[in-house]
Design a protein around this motif. Structure first.
Motif, PDB file in Angstrom:
ATOM      1  N   TRP A 162     -16.324   5.812   2.831  1.00 46.69           N
ATOM      2  CA  TRP A 162     -16.371   4.508   2.182  1.00 46.69           C
ATOM      3  C   TRP A 162     -15.137   4.318   1.303  1.00 46.69           C
ATOM      4  O   TRP A 162     -14.482   3.277   1.330  1.00 46.69           O
ATOM      5  CB  TRP A 162     -17.666   4.415   1.358  1.00 46.69           C
ATOM      6  N   LEU A 163     -14.835   5.362   0.514  1.00 49.86           N
ATOM      7  CA  LEU A 163     -13.649   5.312  -0.342  1.00 49.86           C
ATOM      8  C   LEU A 163     -12.386   5.115   0.497  1.00 49.86           C
ATOM      9  O   LEU A 163     -11.508   4.318   0.160  1.00 49.86           O
ATOM     10  CB  LEU A 163     -13.510   6.613  -1.135  1.00 49.86           C
ATOM     11  N   SER A 164     -12.323   5.868   1.592  1.00 49.93           N
ATOM     12  CA  SER A 164     -11.141   5.795   2.448  1.00 49.93           C
ATOM     13  C   SER A 164     -10.968   4.391   3.004  1.00 49.93           C
ATOM     14  O   SER A 164      -9.863   3.849   3.029  1.00 49.93           O
ATOM     15  CB  SER A 164     -11.275   6.814   3.570  1.00 49.93           C
ATOM     16  N   ASN A 165     -12.061   3.775   3.453  1.00 45.52           N
ATOM     17  CA  ASN A 165     -11.975   2.404   3.950  1.00 45.52           C
ATOM     18  C   ASN A 165     -11.513   1.449   2.871  1.00 45.52           C
ATOM     19  O   ASN A 165     -10.730   0.542   3.102  1.00 45.52           O
ATOM     20  CB  ASN A 165     -13.342   1.942   4.490  1.00 45.52           C
ATOM     21  N   LEU A 166     -12.031   1.688   1.659  1.00 41.79           N
ATOM     22  CA  LEU A 166     -11.663   0.837   0.539  1.00 41.79           C
ATOM     23  C   LEU A 166     -10.160   0.893   0.306  1.00 41.79           C
ATOM     24  O   LEU A 166      -9.476  -0.126   0.234  1.00 41.79           O
ATOM     25  CB  LEU A 166     -12.401   1.318  -0.709  1.00 41.79           C
ATOM     26  N   ILE A 167      -9.657   2.123   0.183  1.00 48.67           N
ATOM     27  CA  ILE A 167      -8.239   2.289  -0.127  1.00 48.67           C
ATOM     28  C   ILE A 167      -7.378   1.774   1.010  1.00 48.67           C
ATOM     29  O   ILE A 167      -6.327   1.168   0.803  1.00 48.67           O
ATOM     30  CB  ILE A 167      -7.933   3.776  -0.394  1.00 48.67           C
ATOM     31  N   GLN A 168      -7.846   1.980   2.242  1.00 49.42           N
ATOM     32  CA  GLN A 168      -7.039   1.602   3.383  1.00 49.42           C
ATOM     33  C   GLN A 168      -6.879   0.094   3.508  1.00 49.42           C
ATOM     34  O   GLN A 168      -5.934  -0.384   4.109  1.00 49.42           O
ATOM     35  CB  GLN A 168      -7.680   2.153   4.656  1.00 49.42           C
ATOM     36  N   ALA A 169      -7.845  -0.652   2.931  1.00 44.73           N
ATOM     37  CA  ALA A 169      -7.790  -2.099   3.078  1.00 44.73           C
ATOM     38  C   ALA A 169      -6.750  -2.736   2.154  1.00 44.73           C
ATOM     39  O   ALA A 169      -6.497  -3.924   2.231  1.00 44.73           O
ATOM     40  CB  ALA A 169      -9.166  -2.703   2.794  1.00 44.73           C
ATOM     41  N   LEU A 170      -6.163  -1.931   1.273  1.00 46.05           N
ATOM     42  CA  LEU A 170      -5.202  -2.495   0.341  1.00 46.05           C
ATOM     43  C   LEU A 170      -3.792  -2.359   0.888  1.00 46.05           C
ATOM     44  O   LEU A 170      -3.347  -1.242   1.146  1.00 46.05           O
ATOM     45  CB  LEU A 170      -5.264  -1.760  -0.997  1.00 46.05           C
ATOM     46  N   PRO A 171      -3.071  -3.471   1.047  1.00 45.76           N
ATOM     47  CA  PRO A 171      -1.664  -3.337   1.421  1.00 45.76           C
ATOM     48  C   PRO A 171      -0.933  -2.596   0.314  1.00 45.76           C
ATOM     49  O   PRO A 171      -0.993  -2.987  -0.851  1.00 45.76           O
ATOM     50  CB  PRO A 171      -1.195  -4.783   1.539  1.00 45.76           C
ATOM     51  N   SER A 172      -0.211  -1.539   0.669  1.00 51.17           N
ATOM     52  CA  SER A 172       0.242  -0.594  -0.343  1.00 51.17           C
ATOM     53  C   SER A 172       1.188  -1.204  -1.370  1.00 51.17           C
ATOM     54  O   SER A 172       1.042  -0.956  -2.569  1.00 51.17           O
ATOM     55  CB  SER A 172       0.913   0.601   0.321  1.00 51.17           C
ATOM     56  N   ILE A 173       2.126  -2.014  -0.911  1.00 52.43           N
ATOM     57  CA  ILE A 173       3.098  -2.523  -1.881  1.00 52.43           C
ATOM     58  C   ILE A 173       2.433  -3.484  -2.860  1.00 52.43           C
ATOM     59  O   ILE A 173       2.702  -3.446  -4.065  1.00 52.43           O
ATOM     60  CB  ILE A 173       4.281  -3.185  -1.160  1.00 52.43           C
ATOM     61  N   VAL A 174       1.539  -4.315  -2.351  1.00 55.18           N
ATOM     62  CA  VAL A 174       0.828  -5.232  -3.254  1.00 55.18           C
ATOM     63  C   VAL A 174       0.029  -4.432  -4.270  1.00 55.18           C
ATOM     64  O   VAL A 174       0.036  -4.714  -5.474  1.00 55.18           O
ATOM     65  CB  VAL A 174      -0.106  -6.165  -2.440  1.00 55.18           C
ATOM     66  N   ALA A 175      -0.665  -3.411  -3.788  1.00 54.31           N
ATOM     67  CA  ALA A 175      -1.453  -2.590  -4.698  1.00 54.31           C
ATOM     68  C   ALA A 175      -0.553  -1.890  -5.709  1.00 54.31           C
ATOM     69  O   ALA A 175      -0.877  -1.807  -6.893  1.00 54.31           O
ATOM     70  CB  ALA A 175      -2.251  -1.553  -3.903  1.00 54.31           C
ATOM     71  N   LEU A 176       0.599  -1.390  -5.249  1.00 55.93           N
ATOM     72  CA  LEU A 176       1.505  -0.702  -6.166  1.00 55.93           C
ATOM     73  C   LEU A 176       2.041  -1.656  -7.228  1.00 55.93           C
ATOM     74  O   LEU A 176       2.221  -1.263  -8.385  1.00 55.93           O
ATOM     75  CB  LEU A 176       2.679  -0.092  -5.401  1.00 55.93           C
ATOM     76  N   LEU A 177       2.292  -2.885  -6.815  1.00 55.70           N
ATOM     77  CA  LEU A 177       2.757  -3.860  -7.806  1.00 55.70           C
ATOM     78  C   LEU A 177       1.713  -4.022  -8.900  1.00 55.70           C
ATOM     79  O   LEU A 177       2.028  -4.042 -10.088  1.00 55.70           O
ATOM     80  CB  LEU A 177       3.037  -5.210  -7.130  1.00 55.70           C
ATOM     81  N   ALA A 178       0.448  -4.151  -8.467  1.00 56.54           N
ATOM     82  CA  ALA A 178      -0.607  -4.298  -9.463  1.00 56.54           C
ATOM     83  C   ALA A 178      -0.707  -3.036 -10.328  1.00 56.54           C
ATOM     84  O   ALA A 178      -0.869  -3.109 -11.536  1.00 56.54           O
ATOM     85  CB  ALA A 178      -1.936  -4.579  -8.766  1.00 56.54           C
ATOM     86  N   ILE A 179      -0.590  -1.875  -9.672  1.00 53.41           N
ATOM     87  CA  ILE A 179      -0.723  -0.624 -10.415  1.00 53.41           C
ATOM     88  C   ILE A 179       0.448  -0.435 -11.378  1.00 53.41           C
ATOM     89  O   ILE A 179       0.288   0.089 -12.486  1.00 53.41           O
ATOM     90  CB  ILE A 179      -0.821   0.565  -9.444  1.00 53.41           C
ATOM     91  N   SER A 180       1.631  -0.879 -10.972  1.00 52.85           N
ATOM     92  CA  SER A 180       2.812  -0.654 -11.806  1.00 52.85           C
ATOM     93  C   SER A 180       2.694  -1.391 -13.126  1.00 52.85           C
ATOM     94  O   SER A 180       3.322  -1.008 -14.106  1.00 52.85           O
ATOM     95  CB  SER A 180       4.081  -1.090 -11.065  1.00 52.85           C
ATOM     96  N   VAL A 181       1.877  -2.457 -13.147  1.00 53.14           N
ATOM     97  CA  VAL A 181       1.636  -3.132 -14.422  1.00 53.14           C
ATOM     98  C   VAL A 181       0.964  -2.168 -15.380  1.00 53.14           C
ATOM     99  O   VAL A 181       1.212  -2.159 -16.575  1.00 53.14           O
ATOM    100  CB  VAL A 181       0.751  -4.385 -14.195  1.00 53.14           C
ATOM    101  N   PHE A 182       0.139  -1.332 -14.846  1.00 49.44           N
ATOM    102  CA  PHE A 182      -0.643  -0.406 -15.655  1.00 49.44           C
ATOM    103  C   PHE A 182       0.152   0.845 -16.005  1.00 49.44           C
ATOM    104  O   PHE A 182       0.125   1.306 -17.142  1.00 49.44           O
ATOM    105  CB  PHE A 182      -1.915  -0.032 -14.875  1.00 49.44           C
ATOM    106  N   VAL A 183       0.849   1.404 -15.024  1.00 43.41           N
ATOM    107  CA  VAL A 183       1.495   2.692 -15.264  1.00 43.41           C
ATOM    108  C   VAL A 183       2.965   2.565 -15.630  1.00 43.41           C
ATOM    109  O   VAL A 183       3.627   3.549 -15.900  1.00 43.41           O
ATOM    110  CB  VAL A 183       1.370   3.618 -14.031  1.00 43.41           C
ATOM    111  N   GLY A 184       3.481   1.344 -15.622  1.00 44.16           N
ATOM    112  CA  GLY A 184       4.900   1.203 -15.951  1.00 44.16           C
ATOM    113  C   GLY A 184       5.765   1.404 -14.727  1.00 44.16           C
ATOM    114  O   GLY A 184       5.285   1.567 -13.620  1.00 44.16           O
ATOM    115  N   THR A 185       7.069   1.404 -14.948  1.00 47.03           N
ATOM    116  CA  THR A 185       7.976   1.448 -13.806  1.00 47.03           C
ATOM    117  C   THR A 185       8.529   2.836 -13.544  1.00 47.03           C
ATOM    118  O   THR A 185       9.433   2.997 -12.747  1.00 47.03           O
ATOM    119  CB  THR A 185       9.165   0.495 -14.014  1.00 47.03           C
TER     120      THR A 185
END
Lengths: 868, 312
Positions: A129-152
């Protein structure tokens, strides 16, 4: 699931022995070149501080945008920074970031895949289930969102990317583990009491690591691309030198100095291509496909007959030679075979596996597998040489004038199309019928072959019908266009014995009605006696003997034929009576019940209240057809199937719900020999390792002790002493079964469950393995639970026989009594259905069987009439 | 079958909720003060506090998420903190651009990749050996480098196609077509290679099945065998790869939109990420996940149509 290899499989195996997978890997230029290039790049980047280049961030304002020069080997960029040193420093950052991402993926994905694949259940569902969840996220879009949190910070962002890519490692690893987990040698290890950790480490990791390493290459490449992409669009750390940021700088200046794009673009592309190449080539080399080479096929000349067929022979084969070229090695599987058959007659091609009988008929039909071809001889059919026809001409003849009935009914129907469409399509092609006419004809054919509900069958898919029905459908297909000749390749081998009898009856009536010629390939002399008019015995690609059936059985000429006939189960001597009354009871089953939770909630009762006892030194035979529950009983005793009712008592104590530790203790008393010798031994392990593994469970046993015991065991099963050093895959089916028996006996068990232990073996091998089992029982007083579908085999080896149908015992008694004078109708039907290897006797049995069946029908009709 | 669809829909909804919540939480707890970023260093503490209250930053994260979710269900995704335009409006104008490019790329990759893969499996030999390294190359070369290459050749050197810019289909179909050729080509190359490779492997595996030999034994010829039986049985594999590639295409679209100056979701999300414009990021993430979910649902439906075992 692995099955006994046919001729092509044997040839393949021989070819691959020359080089193991790792050797091929390390020698392949497709691996060496990219690896070397990658190593160069990594070294250059890592060692660049030693090269004495200008600092990557030093902006020399007096040297803006210069071309290559001795001071700046690749020139300078728009800010005056040295391109080469920036490139090498940037490489360090880019490669390090990608390495971090890959490491995170590996460390998270591999263990997760291992555990989810091995244990299934809740852990697997959650992980999936987790794997399906993560796989559904386009990586660059997700990274953009994550980079707001973790910085550059590049390294942190790439670590997050590593988590996002875990599915790409988790899925293949899990799939590989599930594949291996299905193999019987894992079951055997469990029965031996070997712990999960050892099983994972020894059997599963070896298969999983190559998969994981290959995926690592792909993931490293993908990480590099994503990292460079993020820097390229300007979302990375500002100012840091990296390949992506250099590319971005160059792109912004593309109209003025496009050549600044070249160094970083090349660096990225070359690195990623090398990584992907490594992964791709490794994957191709490790996977099992051997490369078939094209055998020089004979140029199809117009089918001019060089000589006319003699007499009324419909098919005349002469001097046929079939060769295969695989992995560069040629092998001849059919070596000068000749025979003839007339209309209305049945010719049997008999032989053991590897005799070339199937390859002969496939050669005649032009259906050889890739890499094979007919290289000499002729096959005159109705005056025309089939071996010289092109594919289009053969397509005209196949399906229309010559029909083909294959062996395994289920795997020979396309699972994606309905039965109806598979029957109709060739009829429309050959007979030019309209769809409605073709459907009507198909319906008639189904009725003719004895299918009760033809309309529903036409609309069904292959997985919705039984094996017996599927074989009838295939027979209907073969006769659908009124052929003159039918070639049947072991058409009844995969069927239950009662179904086999019905199908043979059907074939006989079709032959009589349509006056067709039949070439029937089989290994079963009973079938030959039942239906064949003439017989040809084959061995090693050649014909040993050729005669009318009656003559062959009455007076076989070659010694080989005589050996084969003697090994037929019906000819095996019955069991010598044994005094067992005083012997203590070892195992007792009381009202044993095994119910599986079916799909969609419907429970499936595999074993329905079965009770029996086995004494020391006794062999209890368990006979039933497929789905009767006979194997399930054995698996329940071993702890491989869940007991949902009743009890199993071992020496008085209940073992039906034994814990892991109790099972390990039991493993020295109860052992198993499985049916499939190819799946029950880990093909990559040496024989010694396989036999030593269960011995080392006892903490007191040293490796030296174990080795000594292995030599004893190899002697006991009549295998050469040096067999220990060789790998399991180098042995034949019969030899592997001996190894499996040796493994079962290694700790002197008191009960061995033989689950169809000889069913997959050739007749002659079967007889010798049965002898071995009897000999070992004489010596060690071990008891056997012998599960089989063959009454004759059980009569030969068991003291008592239990007949099981639909999970319940139909009849239990002394083997001789059950075999010669059965009380129950089902047992009688079983015994009568099995064809006897003697044509005269079989003709009598056939007549008696039809009389019995007719009477049964009559009786049933009478009783129905009498009901109010 | 209905139960299957309902199951999938349920799973999709759960996915959307979970992802939107995680994204919300991530941006909520990110370092930095949005009020400060909006009003600047010179703002007074009172003004900052008022701004924070206005943005709803003084509630707890669950309350804030619920409020957002409630609005989102009615189509109101909030307002950008920096441009003051409604998020749904920004997304609505930009989403069609990204979708057009991604869907065109997927369809092209599917058809072309399947055709190449089938051809390689049917011919084997020299054709197959040539296609394999080509497909590895096509898969490996990063799409933005392909894009830069295409721009350099076709837009700058040859000047036959525009380097940047987007033309609406309704305004000028010809111009629209010319503006999407290069981006779609750059995006599709890797997907075509991946689909071709998987299709080839699946087709070869299918060709080795017993039933293909039996069908040949019935006299069926090449066209029927390949285009009907092999294609139908190999399609699920190609479909799997295609659906995975679509997710990758959405990801790659971000970079491609940068290269070609296309006004799509990618450009929007990059700007929002740099500025930490929370409503926009949240809106983009949820939109993208919904798109992925819809595509996956369609793929699942296609599966059930292809695979009779699931249907019954």
């Amino acid at each position: 699931m692995t099955t006994a290899p046919d001729t092509v499989g044997i040839v393949l195996a021989q070819g691959r022995e020359r080089r193991t997978a790792w050797q091929r890997l390390l020698r392949s230029p497709g691996m060496i070149i990219p690896a070397a290039i990658l190593a160069l790049i990594v070294l250059a980047c890592v060692l660049s501080p030693l090269f004495g280049l200008p600092s990557p961030n030093f902006a020399n304002v007096s040297a803006l945008g210069q071309g290559p020069s001795p001071a700046h080997l690749l020139g300078t960029d728009a800010s005056g920074r040295d391109v080469l040193s920036r490139l090498l420093a940037g490489g360090r950052l880019t490669l390090l970031a990608s390495l971090i991402a890959t490491a995170v993926t590996f460390v998270l994905g591999v263990p997760l895949g291992l555990l989810a694949g091995y244990y299934s259940g809740f852990l697997d569902s959650v992980a999936n289930w987790l794997s399906n969840l993560i796989q559904a996220l386009p990586s660059i879009v997700a990274l953009l969102a994550i980079s707001v949190f973790v910085g550059t910070n590049t390294l942190v962002v790439m670590a997050a990317f590593g988590v996002l890519v875990v599915p790409a490692m988790f899925r293949p690893v899990r799939a590989a583990v599930i594949d291996v987990r299905r193999e019987l040698y894992i079951d055997a290890a469990k029965v031996s009491g070997i712990g999960d950790l050892s099983i994972l480490g020894r059997h599963i990791l070896g298969v999983v690591l190559p998969v994981a390493l290959i995926q690592t290459g792909f993931i490293f490449g993908a990480s590099l691309v994503v990292q460079a992409g993020l820097d390229f669009i300007g979302v990375g750390e500002p100012g840091a030198a990296s390949w992506g940021s250099m590319l971005g700088d160059g792109f912004k200046d593309i109209y003025n100095s496009p050549y600044l794009l070249l160094p970083p673009a090349l660096a990225i592309t070359v690195t990623v291509v090398c990584l992907i190449l490594l992964g791709s080539v490794a994957r191709d080399l490790i996977s099992d496909g051997a490369t078939p080479g094209r055998v020089r096929p004979r140029t199809p000349r117009p089918a001019v007959t060089t000589r006319a067929a003699t007499g009324e022979n419909l098919l005349e084969v002469d001097g046929l030679v079939v060769e295969y070229r695989l992995d560069g090695a040629d092998s001849r599987v059919v070596d000068g075979v000749g025979f003839a058959v007339r209309r209305g007659r049945v010719l049997g091609l008999v032989g053991e596996s590897g005799s070339g009988k199937t390859q002969t008929v496939l050669g005649v039909l032009g259906l050889l597998a890739e890499g094979g071809a007919v290289t000499a001889g002729s096959a005159l059919f109705d005056g025309c040489d089939l071996t010289r026809l092109g594919r289009r001409e053969m397509n005209e003849i196949r399906g229309r004038d010559i029909g083909y009935i294959p062996q395994e009914p289920m795997s020979n129907l396309d699972p994606s199309f309905t039965i109806g469409s598979q029957l109709i399509e060739p009829m429309r092609r050959h007979l030019g019928l309209s769809r409605r006419d073709a459907r009507a004809r198909a319906r008639d054919l189904l009725v003719r072959v004895g299918i009760v509900d033809p309309d529903r069958t036409l609309a069904s898919y292959p997985h919705q019908i039984s094996g017996g029905m599927a074989q009838r459908v295939l027979i209907a297909g073969a006769v659908s266009c009124n052929p003159k000749l039918i070639i049947a390749d072991e058409p009844t081998t995969a069927l239950d014995v009662t179904v086999q009898a019905e199908v043979l009856d059907l074939l006989r009536s079709l032959i009589a009605q349509l006056d067709i010629a039949v070439v029937l390939v089989t290994h079963d002399f009973g079938v030959v006696a039942d239906i064949c008019d003439d017989v040809v015995v084959m061995r090693g690609g050649q014909i040993l003997e050729s005669a009318p059936t009656v003559q062959l059985f009455a007076a076989p000429e070659s010694a080989y034929t005589r050996t084969l006939l003697a090994a037929a189960p019906a000819h095996l001597p019955p069991r010598a009576p044994k005094a067992l009354d005083g012997a203590p009871v070892l195992l007792r089953a009381e009202n044993l019940q095994v119910t599986y939770r079916g799909r969609g909630g419907k429970p499936f009762v595999a074993v329905d209240g079965v009770s029996f006892a086995i004494r020391t030194g006794e062999t209890l035979g368990l006979v039933g057809e497929s789905g009767s529950g006979k194997s399930t009983i054995g698996r329940a005793i071993l702890g491989l199937a869940p007991v949902t009712g009743g009890d199993i008592l071992w020496s008085g104590g209940s073992i039906a719900h034994a814990s892991r530790r109790e099972r390990r203790a039991l493993s020295s008393d109860i052992q198993v020999v499985f049916q499939d010798p190819y799946s029950s031994l880990n093909p990559a392990m040496s024989v010694e390792d396989i036999l030593v593994e269960p011995l080392l469970i006892d903490p007191g046993v040293t490796r030296a002790d174990a080795r000594r015991r292995v030599r004893e065991l190899l002697d006991a099963v009549h295998l050469p002493r040096d067999a220990g050093a060789r790998r399991a895959r180098e042995f034949s089916g019969g030899q592997r079964q001996r190894i499996a028996i040796a493994r079962a006996l290694s700790r002197s068990p008191r009960l061995v469950i033989c689950d169809e232990a000889v069913s997959a073996l050739d007749l002659s091998t079967q007889a010798s393995v049965l002898d071995l089992l009897a000999e070992l029982q004489e010596r060690t007083e071990v008891a056997y639970l012998f599960v089989s579908h063959d009454l004759d085999v059980v009569r030969h080896i068991a003291d008592r026989t239990a007949v099981i149908q639909h999970g319940r015992f139909v009849e239990v008694g002394d083997s001789e009594d059950v075999a010669t004078s059965p009380r129950e109708a089902y047992t009688r039907r079983l015994a009568a259905a099995s064809p006897y290897p003697d044509p005269v006797v079989q003709a009598e049995r056939r007549a008696r069987r039809s009389a019995d069946l007719a009477r049964e029908v009559h009786d049933r009709a009478d009783s129905l009439e009498r009901q109010p | 079958m209905l139960r299957f669809i309902a199951q999938r829909l349920g799973a999709a909804l759960v996915l959307i909720v979970v992802v939107s919540f995680v994204a919300f939480v991530l941006t909520w707890f990110s370092p930095g003060d949005p009020a400060l970023a909006i009003l600047g260093q010179a703002a007074s503490p009172a003004a900052l506090a008022a701004k924070r209250a206005e943005l709803g930053l003084d509630r707890n994260v669950f309350e804030a998420y619920f409020a957002w979710a409630q609005h989102a269900l009615t189509g109101d995704l909030g307002t950008s903190w920096f441009s003051n335009r409604p998020v749904s409006e920004s997304i609505a104008t930009r989403l069609p651009v990204t979708i057009t490019i991604a869907v065109t790329a997927v369809v092209l990759s599917g058809v072309l990749g399947a055709a190449i893969g089938l051809w390689a499996a049917a011919r084997r030999g020299a054709v197959d050996n040539a296609i394999r390294p080509l497909s590895v190359l096509g898969y490996a070369i990063p799409n933005f480098i392909v894009a830069i290459l295409l721009v350099t050749i076709f837009a700058i050197d040859l000047r036959v196609l525009p380097a940047t810019g987007w033309v609406d289909f309704s305004a000028d179909p010809g111009g629209w077509f010319r503006s999407i050729i290069l981006p779609v080509a750059a995006l599709s190359l890797a997907a075509v290679a991946a689909v071709a490779q998987q299709m080839r492997n699946a087709a070869i595996a299918t060709l080795q099945q017993d039933y293909i030999r039996t069908l040949r034994g019935r006299g069926l010829g090449g066209a029927s065998i390949y285009l009907k039986h092999v294609l139908r049985n190999s399609a699920p594999v190609a479909l799997t790869v295609l659906s995975l590639q679509f997710i990758g295409l959405l990801s790659g679209a971000v970079v491609i939109e940068y290269v070609f100056g296309l006004p799509g979701i990618g450009a929007l999300s990059v700007g929002a990420a740099v500025q930490q414009d929370q409503p926009v990021i949240q809106g983009v993430v949820v939109t993208v996940v919904i798109v992925v979910v819809v595509v996956n649902l369609l793929v699942d439906l296609a599966y059930t149509w292809l695979n009779p075992k699931v249907r019954s």
